[in-house]
Design a protein around this motif. Structure first.
Motif: not given
Length: 380
Positions: A214, A219, A250
């Motif tokens: 992340r 995101d 994704w």
């Protein structure tokens, strides 16, 4: 400069921020004519062409940096001892080798806890790696005579994380490749976009980064793009450059949300300069970035770049471009607002962006290497 230099790092290759910086320093030293020893897992073929460069190959068991680091440390210490006995200089990267000499910090493990995604084993490996890298980093920096950081952000982070005296830390910004990353004409941009098969009636934004944790903030960007697409009047497509454990997930999510035509996953690409010359914007809502070479390269190419305010490269932005900086990489609404502001203010930002691009391109990798070596020679 005939003094021997030993550089200890994982890789000296053209990919990746720290790898590219290590390569630039090694190339500059090689051109000076003195002995250069590279203790590493990989080096570029370009370096091997210099008769004064010696590659001390360090194995990387199971292709793992975590498993290879003890070997890098051991072999680095041996060559550091020999080099210092010859009156030479030694440079390590972060916690990869605990030796007296210089230490070049590209990333502060003690400043950010990475959040790897995937199975339980991958997450466990990430936690174990982080704790080990953090401990090695602290030991290596306290053993170093001089520390070089790639930004003021990095200097502040490493002082806070390890407690080393701030006076021992010197900031040397990365250099640039003006022959590869530079603004292009509207005609060239249109021709490049056509060659890539990109539509000419829509703008293009780029995201460049791994899709395995992340830290890069994809995101947040994905959610922002979903909101903008839902409005029906958003005229910009997103191209995602990078591989990683979550790429397929994704891509699936994009299909589920009906975004397949507006978000395209390009995977790993070696033609990033070409992609930048065809795009209109770079977006980098990173949660931690010691510097951000990819952002700098976009700016050198003349692109506006939305980046987290806390990233090291944000220090290079003038006041006139501060609206391109993101206050919170987790704030989806804030990123949506920043993207809308870019669409409205692109023309107004053109002049300060051109000035920043020229300034960054004026400092080459050779300039960086020369400055770094001056610090090493002066501080011992």
């Amino acid at each position: 400069m005939r003094r021997p230099y030993t550089l200890i790092a994982g890789d000296f290759v053209a990919t990746g921020g720290m790898d590219r910086a290590n390569l630039a320093l090694a190339l500059w030293l090689a051109k000076q004519g003195g002995p250069v020893r590279l203790v590493a897992h990989r080096v570029s073929d370009e370096l091997l062409g210099f008769p004064n460069v010696r590659f001390v190959h360090v194995p990387k068991p199971a292709n793992s940096y975590l498993l290879g680091e003890p070997l890098l440390d051991a072999m680095g210490r041996a060559w550091a001892l020999r080099t210092r006995a010859e009156g030479g200089r030694v440079l390590a990267n972060g916690g990869n080798c605990v030796v007296p000499g210089a230490n070049w910090v590209h990333y502060v493990h003690g400043a950010y806890v990475s959040e790897p995604v995937g199975g339980a084993l991958r997450r466990l490996k990430g936690r174990v790696s982080h704790q080990r890298y953090k401990n090695d980093e602290r030991k290596a920096l306290w053993r170093s005579n001089v520390i070089i950081a790639n930004s003021e952000r990095t200097r502040a982070d490493l002082v806070a994380a390890t407690g080393v005296p701030e006076a021992r830390v010197h900031v040397v910004y990365y250099g640039s490749e003006p022959e590869r990353f530079h603004p292009v004409s509207l005609e060239t941009r249109s021709a490049t976009r056509a060659a890539l098969g990109w539509p000419t009636d829509r703008r293009v934004a780029l995201f460049i980064g791994a899709l395995g944790d992340r830290r890069k903030g994809f995101d947040t960007l994905f959610e922002a793009w979903s909101r903008l697409h839902a409005r029906g009047d958003w005229d910009t497509d997103l191209k995602v450059v990078g591989a990683g454990a979550q790429r397929e997930a994704w891509e699936h999510e994009a299909r589920v949300r009906g975004l397949s035509e507006r978000i395209q996953f390009l995977g790993f690409r070696s033609d990033v300069p070409v992609l930048l010359s065809a795009a209109d914007l770079l977006v980098a809502p990173t949660r931690y970035e010691a510097y951000g070479l990819g952002v700098q390269e976009a700016l050198c190419a003349g692109l506006p770049a939305l980046v987290s305010r806390a990233a090291g490269v944000a220090e290079r932005y003038p006041a006139a471009l501060r609206d391109l900086l993101l206050d919170d990489p987790d704030d989806v609404a804030g990123l949506v607002g920043a993207l809308e502001s870019w669409r409205m203010n692109a023309t107004a930002w053109a002049a300060p962006l051109a000035s920043l691009s020229e300034s960054l391109r004026s400092r080459t990798w050779d300039d960086m290497a020369s400055t770094l070596v001056e610090v090493m020679e002066r501080e011992g």
